[in-house]
Design a protein around this motif. Structure first.
Motif, PDB file in Angstrom:
ATOM      1  N   LEU A   1     -23.482  73.089 -66.466  1.00 51.95           N
ATOM      2  CA  LEU A   1     -24.730  72.336 -66.371  1.00 51.95           C
ATOM      3  C   LEU A   1     -25.293  71.990 -67.740  1.00 51.95           C
ATOM      4  O   LEU A   1     -25.865  70.913 -67.931  1.00 51.95           O
ATOM      5  N   ASN A   2     -25.129  72.874 -68.719  1.00 49.51           N
ATOM      6  CA  ASN A   2     -25.490  72.504 -70.090  1.00 49.51           C
ATOM      7  C   ASN A   2     -24.703  71.283 -70.540  1.00 49.51           C
ATOM      8  O   ASN A   2     -25.237  70.362 -71.161  1.00 49.51           O
ATOM      9  N   SER A   3     -23.417  71.275 -70.198  1.00 50.25           N
ATOM     10  CA  SER A   3     -22.547  70.158 -70.560  1.00 50.25           C
ATOM     11  C   SER A   3     -22.979  68.870 -69.871  1.00 50.25           C
ATOM     12  O   SER A   3     -23.036  67.799 -70.484  1.00 50.25           O
ATOM     13  N   LYS A   4     -23.301  68.969 -68.586  1.00 48.19           N
ATOM     14  CA  LYS A   4     -23.683  67.766 -67.841  1.00 48.19           C
ATOM     15  C   LYS A   4     -25.045  67.225 -68.280  1.00 48.19           C
ATOM     16  O   LYS A   4     -25.263  66.007 -68.298  1.00 48.19           O
ATOM     17  N   ILE A   5     -25.963  68.114 -68.615  1.00 48.09           N
ATOM     18  CA  ILE A   5     -27.253  67.662 -69.147  1.00 48.09           C
ATOM     19  C   ILE A   5     -27.018  66.918 -70.464  1.00 48.09           C
ATOM     20  O   ILE A   5     -27.619  65.868 -70.716  1.00 48.09           O
ATOM     21  N   ALA A   6     -26.125  67.461 -71.297  1.00 43.89           N
ATOM     22  CA  ALA A   6     -25.795  66.799 -72.564  1.00 43.89           C
ATOM     23  C   ALA A   6     -25.212  65.413 -72.322  1.00 43.89           C
ATOM     24  O   ALA A   6     -25.606  64.433 -72.976  1.00 43.89           O
ATOM     25  N   GLN A   7     -24.283  65.309 -71.371  1.00 38.99           N
ATOM     26  CA  GLN A   7     -23.670  64.010 -71.093  1.00 38.99           C
ATOM     27  C   GLN A   7     -24.691  63.005 -70.566  1.00 38.99           C
ATOM     28  O   GLN A   7     -24.636  61.816 -70.892  1.00 38.99           O
ATOM     29  N   THR A   8     -25.642  63.491 -69.762  1.00 38.67           N
ATOM     30  CA  THR A   8     -26.670  62.597 -69.223  1.00 38.67           C
ATOM     31  C   THR A   8     -27.590  62.099 -70.329  1.00 38.67           C
ATOM     32  O   THR A   8     -27.915  60.904 -70.394  1.00 38.67           O
ATOM     33  N   TYR A   9     -28.019  63.010 -71.205  1.00 37.73           N
ATOM     34  CA  TYR A   9     -28.844  62.585 -72.340  1.00 37.73           C
ATOM     35  C   TYR A   9     -28.086  61.590 -73.222  1.00 37.73           C
ATOM     36  O   TYR A   9     -28.678  60.638 -73.749  1.00 37.73           O
ATOM     37  N   ASN A  10     -26.788  61.801 -73.367  1.00 32.70           N
ATOM     38  CA  ASN A  10     -25.981  60.878 -74.162  1.00 32.70           C
ATOM     39  C   ASN A  10     -25.990  59.485 -73.542  1.00 32.70           C
ATOM     40  O   ASN A  10     -26.196  58.482 -74.235  1.00 32.70           O
ATOM     41  N   GLU A  11     -25.763  59.412 -72.230  1.00 36.14           N
ATOM     42  CA  GLU A  11     -25.773  58.105 -71.568  1.00 36.14           C
ATOM     43  C   GLU A  11     -27.161  57.462 -71.601  1.00 36.14           C
ATOM     44  O   GLU A  11     -27.301  56.244 -71.619  1.00 36.14           O
ATOM     45  N   LYS A  12     -28.179  58.308 -71.602  1.00 41.42           N
ATOM     46  CA  LYS A  12     -29.555  57.818 -71.654  1.00 41.42           C
ATOM     47  C   LYS A  12     -29.921  57.324 -73.050  1.00 41.42           C
ATOM     48  O   LYS A  12     -30.919  56.629 -73.237  1.00 41.42           O
ATOM     49  N   GLY A  13     -29.113  57.710 -74.042  1.00 45.76           N
ATOM     50  CA  GLY A  13     -29.367  57.284 -75.423  1.00 45.76           C
ATOM     51  C   GLY A  13     -30.187  58.274 -76.229  1.00 45.76           C
ATOM     52  O   GLY A  13     -30.584  57.986 -77.358  1.00 45.76           O
ATOM     53  N   GLU A  14     -30.446  59.459 -75.656  1.00 45.03           N
ATOM     54  CA  GLU A  14     -31.199  60.493 -76.367  1.00 45.03           C
ATOM     55  C   GLU A  14     -30.206  61.429 -77.051  1.00 45.03           C
ATOM     56  O   GLU A  14     -29.886  62.516 -76.560  1.00 45.03           O
ATOM     57  N   ILE A  15     -29.708  60.973 -78.188  1.00 40.24           N
ATOM     58  CA  ILE A  15     -28.579  61.621 -78.859  1.00 40.24           C
ATOM     59  C   ILE A  15     -28.917  63.027 -79.338  1.00 40.24           C
ATOM     60  O   ILE A  15     -28.104  63.956 -79.220  1.00 40.24           O
ATOM     61  N   ASN A  16     -30.110  63.230 -79.904  1.00 45.65           N
ATOM     62  CA  ASN A  16     -30.462  64.558 -80.416  1.00 45.65           C
ATOM     63  C   ASN A  16     -30.523  65.593 -79.301  1.00 45.65           C
ATOM     64  O   ASN A  16     -30.086  66.740 -79.465  1.00 45.65           O
ATOM     65  N   GLU A  17     -31.089  65.187 -78.137  1.00 44.39           N
ATOM     66  CA  GLU A  17     -31.104  66.098 -76.984  1.00 44.39           C
ATOM     67  C   GLU A  17     -29.679  66.416 -76.546  1.00 44.39           C
ATOM     68  O   GLU A  17     -29.352  67.563 -76.218  1.00 44.39           O
ATOM     69  N   ALA A  18     -28.836  65.403 -76.542  1.00 48.99           N
ATOM     70  CA  ALA A  18     -27.438  65.599 -76.142  1.00 48.99           C
ATOM     71  C   ALA A  18     -26.736  66.570 -77.081  1.00 48.99           C
ATOM     72  O   ALA A  18     -26.010  67.474 -76.629  1.00 48.99           O
ATOM     73  N   LYS A  19     -26.966  66.415 -78.372  1.00 47.59           N
ATOM     74  CA  LYS A  19     -26.326  67.306 -79.350  1.00 47.59           C
ATOM     75  C   LYS A  19     -26.723  68.758 -79.099  1.00 47.59           C
ATOM     76  O   LYS A  19     -25.887  69.666 -79.167  1.00 47.59           O
ATOM     77  N   GLY A  20     -27.993  68.990 -78.795  1.00 44.89           N
ATOM     78  CA  GLY A  20     -28.462  70.358 -78.565  1.00 44.89           C
ATOM     79  C   GLY A  20     -27.789  71.008 -77.373  1.00 44.89           C
ATOM     80  O   GLY A  20     -27.343  72.162 -77.442  1.00 44.89           O
ATOM     81  N   TYR A  21     -27.689  70.260 -76.273  1.00 48.47           N
ATOM     82  CA  TYR A  21     -27.066  70.824 -75.077  1.00 48.47           C
ATOM     83  C   TYR A  21     -25.555  70.957 -75.231  1.00 48.47           C
ATOM     84  O   TYR A  21     -24.956  71.903 -74.689  1.00 48.47           O
ATOM     85  N   PHE A  22     -24.912  70.024 -75.953  1.00 47.07           N
ATOM     86  CA  PHE A  22     -23.475  70.175 -76.206  1.00 47.07           C
ATOM     87  C   PHE A  22     -23.211  71.408 -77.074  1.00 47.07           C
ATOM     88  O   PHE A  22     -22.215  72.115 -76.891  1.00 47.07           O
ATOM     89  N   LYS A  23     -24.113  71.667 -78.008  1.00 42.92           N
ATOM     90  CA  LYS A  23     -23.970  72.860 -78.852  1.00 42.92           C
ATOM     91  C   LYS A  23     -24.032  74.116 -77.975  1.00 42.92           C
ATOM     92  O   LYS A  23     -23.230  75.051 -78.144  1.00 42.92           O
ATOM     93  N   ASN A  24     -24.986  74.124 -77.024  1.00 41.62           N
ATOM     94  CA  ASN A  24     -25.094  75.259 -76.095  1.00 41.62           C
ATOM     95  C   ASN A  24     -23.834  75.414 -75.256  1.00 41.62           C
ATOM     96  O   ASN A  24     -23.307  76.517 -75.085  1.00 41.62           O
TER      97      ASN A  24
END
Length: 449
Positions: free
Chosen positions: A272-295
């Motif tokens: 779910l951390n990964s999927k939240i990251a992917q969703t933020y990425n598609e949404k264009g919120e790159i910094n949020e995506a980076k944080g969740y991908f790191k997790n």
């Protein structure tokens, strides 16, 4: 109720299922989850015992239904606990997706010598287990077992189970519209949470997005196990993501993450951390995506090597989307080393993302995007050779086309044309292979409808 002593015995999955799981689990790095079916019955009367507590350590929880049956998600090595106020608690370590039968015997006087023997395996259940065994290996045999099981069925409950497994077969062979039909038939016979969740997922894969959302919403959350509840929120998040409803998707994923964290469902916390990251990425919120991908990457590294590699490749895809090809290449090369270690003890089929041919192709593609043609050629040739060895026509075709493009961009038009002709031949080969796969699966599936 009378007091009971317990006995437990197993209907082992014969043929090759046990071997398959041993190959993937013995090294302790790959632990796929599967559904364990079971029943709790009285040994003398064969009556079912409802409301028995079934729990997997660190995982799901459920109870037996009015028919004494249960199903729960587990993996090899998990300990399953079977607990009821009227008999001694049973502990058993899961070895594969065997069917577990717990026979509870009446309490006898101390001088009574009880005899334990394995009674005949019910034919219907044996046929269903056999269908499960062949589901991913031989569609024709699997379907025949379902057809035979339906002939042996004596209740709407058994009809429901048979059609649910038939839906599972369609799902595996990517016949999603037919999976939907069979899950609906299963639910018409007898409604279960498992079948409803599967139906919602089948709707999603068949691109019936609104039907999928509605099915997820109609499920009574209070009746779900912790694992099922996480799966519901995850599935709902998946559908919202596909419909580009990004805020709803993130909200659903976070609901699932909260449940997973509360009940320590580690694999889902990572997913779910990964999927939240992917969703933020598609949404264009790159910094949020980076944080969740790191997790997710950090969490994956605490699980097993296979899961860590899977997450590393998702982050590599993320880097590719950012045009950060240098870091993408680093991650994929690290993943290739890990895949090489895992392949010493396990074999991935060509559908898996964890194949050397796929990763060499993507590394070659990343080098090509940097106009580093010599390295691009090297890795694409590795991909083609590996794909040819593994009979992966799809990757071989794609890598050959890309190699032709690289030679063209490098100015070697003669070489580019020669390789393009190889690509055309592979297109025909891929088409023929796909037709063969479809002809194997679909006609046999249609017979029992």
């Amino acid at each position: 109720m009378k007091l009971f002593l317990k006995y437990i015995w197993l209907i082992g999955i014969v043929f090759s299922t046990t071997t398959f799981f041993a190959q993937e689990n013995d090294i302790g790095t790959i632990q796929p989850r599967f559904t364990v079916r079971g029943s709790v019955i009285e040994s003398d009367t064969r009556d079912p015992i409802p409301h028995v507590n079934i729990e997997v350590n660190g995982g799901g929880y459920t109870t037996t239904d009015m028919f004494g049956d249960f199903r729960i998600e587990a993996k090899k090595g998990d300990e399953i606990t079977i607990r009821h106020k009227d008999f001694e608690t049973v502990y058993y370590t899961i070895q594969s997706n065997e069917r577990i039968i717990v026979e509870v015997q009446p309490n006898k006087p101390a001088n009574y010598k009880s005899k334990f023997s394995k009674s005949r395996i019910p034919i219907f259940k044996s046929l269903i287990d056999s269908a499960d065994t062949y589901l991913k290996k031989d569609a024709k045999k699997s379907i025949q077992f379902i057809a035979d099981a339906l002939l042996e069925s004596n209740s709407v409950k058994e009809n429901s189970e048979a059609y649910e497994v038939l839906g599972d077969i369609y799902m595996y062979w990517k016949q999603y519209d037919l999976a939907v039909s069979n899950y609906r038939i299963s639910i018409q016979n007898r409604e279960t949470n498992d079948a409803n969740l599967k139906l919602a997922n089948a709707y999603k894969l068949n691109k019936n997005y609104q039907e999928s959302i509605q099915t997820y919403k109609d499920i009574n959350k209070t009746d779900l196990s912790n694992w099922q509840l996480v799966s519901l929120y995850e599935g709902l998040g998946d559908v919202y993501l596909l419909t580009k409803s990004y805020d709803l998707s993130v909200s659903a994923y976070k609901e699932g993450l909260q449940v997973a964290q509360k009940h320590l469902i580690t694999p889902k916390i990572t997913d779910l951390n990964s999927k939240i990251a992917q969703t933020y990425n598609e949404k264009g919120e790159i910094n949020e995506a980076k944080g969740y991908f790191k997790n997710s990457l950090k969490l994956a590294n605490t699980e097993n090597k296979k899961r860590a590699v899977e997450e590393k490749l998702k982050v590599a895809d993320f880097r590719n989307n950012l045009n950060d090809y240098s870091n993408e290449i680093i991650l994929r090369k690290e993943a290739l080393d890990d895949i090489s270690d895992i392949e010493n003890d396990s074999v991935f089929d060509n559908e898996s993302a964890l194949t050397p041919q796929k990763q060499n192709y993507k590394i070659g593609n990343a080098y090509a995007l940097q106009n580093d043609f010599p390295n691009a050629i090297t890795y694409l040739e590795k991909s083609i050779a590996e794909a040819d060895k593994k009979e992966d026509v799809i990757v071989q075709k794609d890598a050959t086309r890309k190699l032709s493009d690289v030679y063209r961009d490098a100015g070697d038009y003669k070489k580019a044309l020669s390789i393009y002709q190889d690509y055309v031949s592979l297109v025909d080969k891929a088409y023929i292979k796909k037709e063969q796969e479809i002809s194997q699966a679909v006609p046999d599936l249609v017979k029992i409808l």
